[in-house]
Design an enzyme around this catalytic site. Structure first.
Site, PDB file in Angstrom:
ATOM      1  N   ARG A 103       0.775  -1.343   0.133  1.00 43.47           N
ATOM      2  CA  ARG A 103      -0.048   0.039   0.160  1.00 43.47           C
ATOM      3  C   ARG A 103       0.800   1.208   0.086  1.00 43.47           C
ATOM      4  NH1 ARG A 103      -5.255   1.709  -1.035  1.00 43.47           N
ATOM      5  NH2 ARG A 103      -6.201   2.811   0.630  1.00 43.47           N
ATOM      6  N   THR A 376     -10.228   0.291  -9.165  1.00 43.73           N
ATOM      7  CA  THR A 376      -9.125  -0.256  -8.862  1.00 43.73           C
ATOM      8  C   THR A 376      -9.134  -1.547  -9.821  1.00 43.73           C
ATOM      9  OG1 THR A 376      -9.205   0.329  -6.497  1.00 43.73           O
ATOM     10  CG2 THR A 376      -8.413  -1.869  -6.781  1.00 43.73           C
ATOM     11  N   GLY A 468     -13.770  -1.676  -6.979  1.00 44.55           N
ATOM     12  CA  GLY A 468     -15.078  -1.260  -6.657  1.00 44.55           C
ATOM     13  C   GLY A 468     -15.133  -0.297  -5.464  1.00 44.55           C
ATOM     14  N   GLY A 469     -13.949   0.108  -4.829  1.00 47.46           N
ATOM     15  CA  GLY A 469     -14.035   1.036  -3.533  1.00 47.46           C
ATOM     16  C   GLY A 469     -14.552   0.282  -2.465  1.00 47.46           C
TER      17      GLY A 469
HETATM   18  N1  GLY Z   1      -8.274   3.114  -3.221  1.00 50.03           N
HETATM   19  C1  GLY Z   1      -9.431   2.110  -3.006  1.00 50.03           C
HETATM   20  C2  GLY Z   1      -9.186   1.103  -1.931  1.00 50.03           C
HETATM   21  O1  GLY Z   1      -8.105   1.049  -1.453  1.00 50.03           O
HETATM   22  O2  GLY Z   1     -10.078   0.461  -1.382  1.00 50.03           O
END
Ligand code: GLY
Length: 567
Positions: A103, A376, A468-469
């Protein structure tokens, strides 16, 4: 009925259940690609092909992960990246499991109030567009960490086909043409000059990426430090600072991918292995699945009113906990074990009744609204040795911050927007965050990405995930349930219409024209607010299922250009 504990509690509900509630519009004739040994499913055919070619050369799932991740950076710049980050969950053929966190993290110069003006109001666009929105990228560190620990083929063998693809170019699909048109203005706003994507690209045109090919060649030659300490790092920092960003060479030099212990839990005879914080995916998925486990979903039927009710109510309660408690585990203390414990979740679900919807205003915890961007990408790989990986990677928004480093050939993420800029106030995606996810130097922002592997009776069953957030978690959930509870094939499970609820706003989203009028009306009569307009698609799931005969079935989502390839 699967749990005697709730037998009495559910008795009244069960006798009122009508069998005719099976309203799924699934085409049961659909099966995905079936292969004997190994498979890659990703958002682009080019990436699945390159990953599969690495497997054919004798590479394992981890070698193929490196190839597929970087091939998506070339073929799918919308979300594939080297300017972003992601998460991977794995299960080796011997049953060993693990997870990698690559991340992005906040720059050293980041601060809690960096997106607020003098009056402590959020400055519109600052956390989403351009250089200030960018987190320190983790993808290159991630793929090299995977290769160092588990790779078997030389890095040159893995990267050469990716570099060749960047030089040869990638054919524009109709969906890509539409996306590029949609973002023209944002590209111009975020960049000082027009970029390669500011052209009238049409379906079947070929876009070449010579600068990205050069960057990847330097990375192949000098290794991961080329990106974090080498010429590429210096050129990237120069570019970022020229565009008003705060990224420094020290930020890049200090970046490390981190091995994490995945979240694991049981559901019937399944063991689910999913991503740990700083993703909320694993904890949230565990909460929802454990809350719904006692209910007889198989009897209610897929997308029936009763199934939707149970799942929605569990989602409501899990999402209420999500952003209040979760953040970067290196910065905040997360009561992870309690949040997924049986006692806690039985208590959470005790206020649920089939008679009427619970109001979100009556559900604590927190005052946290979660609406994230949808852009994503996910890929799943199972190799010929029995190793499985599930990886989700992102720039956050489509094309990230829209800031494109033409010199190096890639987009930079806008992942800083996944922090809560100001606890209690929504960001441009409607996200209201809590203290656990506030900004701090070197902190990782909370994610919803849910790369997941499922075992059945101790054996590998499935690798699955999706973009999909905030809808990632509920899309992964529904796909697993479609296979396990409703007996769908992998492709049917992926294709099936999806719905989504996330506590706030207190509305259940449905994919348009996918659910019957009776179902929607039935839910409304029970007090549910519904919306079929807001989300044109919910998730874009890619998965692989191990069939009873040992063959693999791919599920490549019809909603995108996703493709399963294998042998
Ligand atoms: N940016 C979308 C997530 O990390 O959930």
């Amino acid at each position: 009925m699967k749990n005697s504990y709730l037998l009495a509690l559910l008795f009244v509900s069960i006798i009122s259940c009508k069998k005719s509630e099976q309203t799924s519009l699934v085409d049961t004739s659909k099966r995905g690609l079936i292969v004997e040994q190994a498979m890659v499913v990703s958002a682009r055919e080019e990436a699945s092909k390159i990953g599969t070619a690495i497997l054919k050369k004798g590479g394992n799932a981890f070698d193929a992960m490196v190839a597929t991740e970087l091939a998506l950076a070339v073929a799918y710049p919308y979300a594939g990246n080297i300017g972003g980050g992601g998460f991977m969950v794995y299960r080796k053929e011997n049953g060993e499991i693990g997870a990698l966190d690559y991340r992005e993290k906040a720059p050293l110069a980041a601060s809690k109030d960096m997106y607020l003006d003098e009056d402590e109001n959020i400055i519109p666009g600052k956390s989403t567009l351009g250089a200030m929105a960018v987190g320190i990228p983790g993808t290159v560190a991630g793929v090299f960490a995977v290769h160092e620990k588990f790779g078997t083929l030389p890095i040159e063998t893995i990267l050469s086909p990716v570099i060749a693809l960047a030089k040869r170019g990638v054919i524009v699909t109709k969906k890509q043409e539409d996306r590029l048109q949609k973002y023209q203005e944002s590209f111009l706003k975020a960049n000082q000059d027009s970029i390669v994507f500011n052209a009238n690209w049409k379906t079947n045109d070929t876009i070449k990426y010579p600068e990205l090919a050069n960057t990847l060649t330097r990375i192949m030659t000098h290794g991961r430090d080329e990106f974090y300490k080498g010429e590429t790092a210096k050129r990237l920092v120069k570019f970022m600072q020229a565009n008003g960003g705060i990224m420094t060479e020290e930020d890049l030099a200090k970046y490390e991918a981190k091995w994490r212990t995945p979240v694991t839990f049981e559901y019937d005879d399944l063991k689910v292995i999913s991503m740990a914080p700083p993703s909320s995916g694993g904890v949230c998925l565990a909460q929802i699945m454990k809350m719904i486990e006692p209910y007889d979903l198989a009897n209610y039927g897929p997308n029936s009113i009763k199934s939707i009710q149970v799942i929605t109510e569990a989602e409501r309660r899990a999402y209420a906990d999500r952003s209040f408690y979760l953040g970067d585990p290196d910065f905040v203390s997360i009561p992870g074990e309690t949040l997924i414990s049986d006692n806690y979740l039985i208590d959470r679900m005790s206020s649920f009744s089939f008679e009427k919807a619970t109001l979100s205003s009556e559900v604590s915890h927190g005052s946290v609204q979660v609406v994230e961007s949808n852009e994503t990408t996910h890929y799943s790989i199972i190799d010929q040795f029995g190793n499985a990986i599930s990886a989700t990677t992102t720039l956050n928004g489509g094309y990230g911050s829209k800031l494109y480093c033409a010199d190096l050939g890639f987009f930079l993420n806008n992942e800083m927007d996944d922090f809560s800029s100001k606890p209690g106030v929504p960001n441009m995606f409607g996200l209201i965050g809590a203290e656990a996810n506030s900004i701090a130097p070197e902190k990782r922002m909370l994610s919803s990405m849910t790369p997941t592997i499922v075992e059945k009776d101790g054996k590998l069953l499935m690798s699955v995930g999706t973009p999909g957030g905030s809808t990632i978690i509920t899309s992964v959930l529904q796909t697993i349930l479609n296979v396990h509870e409703y007996n769908m094939t992998m492709q049917e499970a992926v294709n099936a219409p999806r719905f989504h609820h996330q506590w706030l706003p207190d509305v259940v989203l449905f994919e348009p024209n996918s659910f019957s009028k009776e179902t929607i009306l039935g839910l409304q009569n029970l007090g549910y607010s519904t919306n079929e307009d807001r989300a044109p698609v919910i998730g874009k799931v890619d998965g692989i299922l191990v069939l009873k005969n040992g063959k693999l079935e791919g599920g490549a989502d019809r909603r995108g250009d996703d493709t399963a390839i294998g042998f």
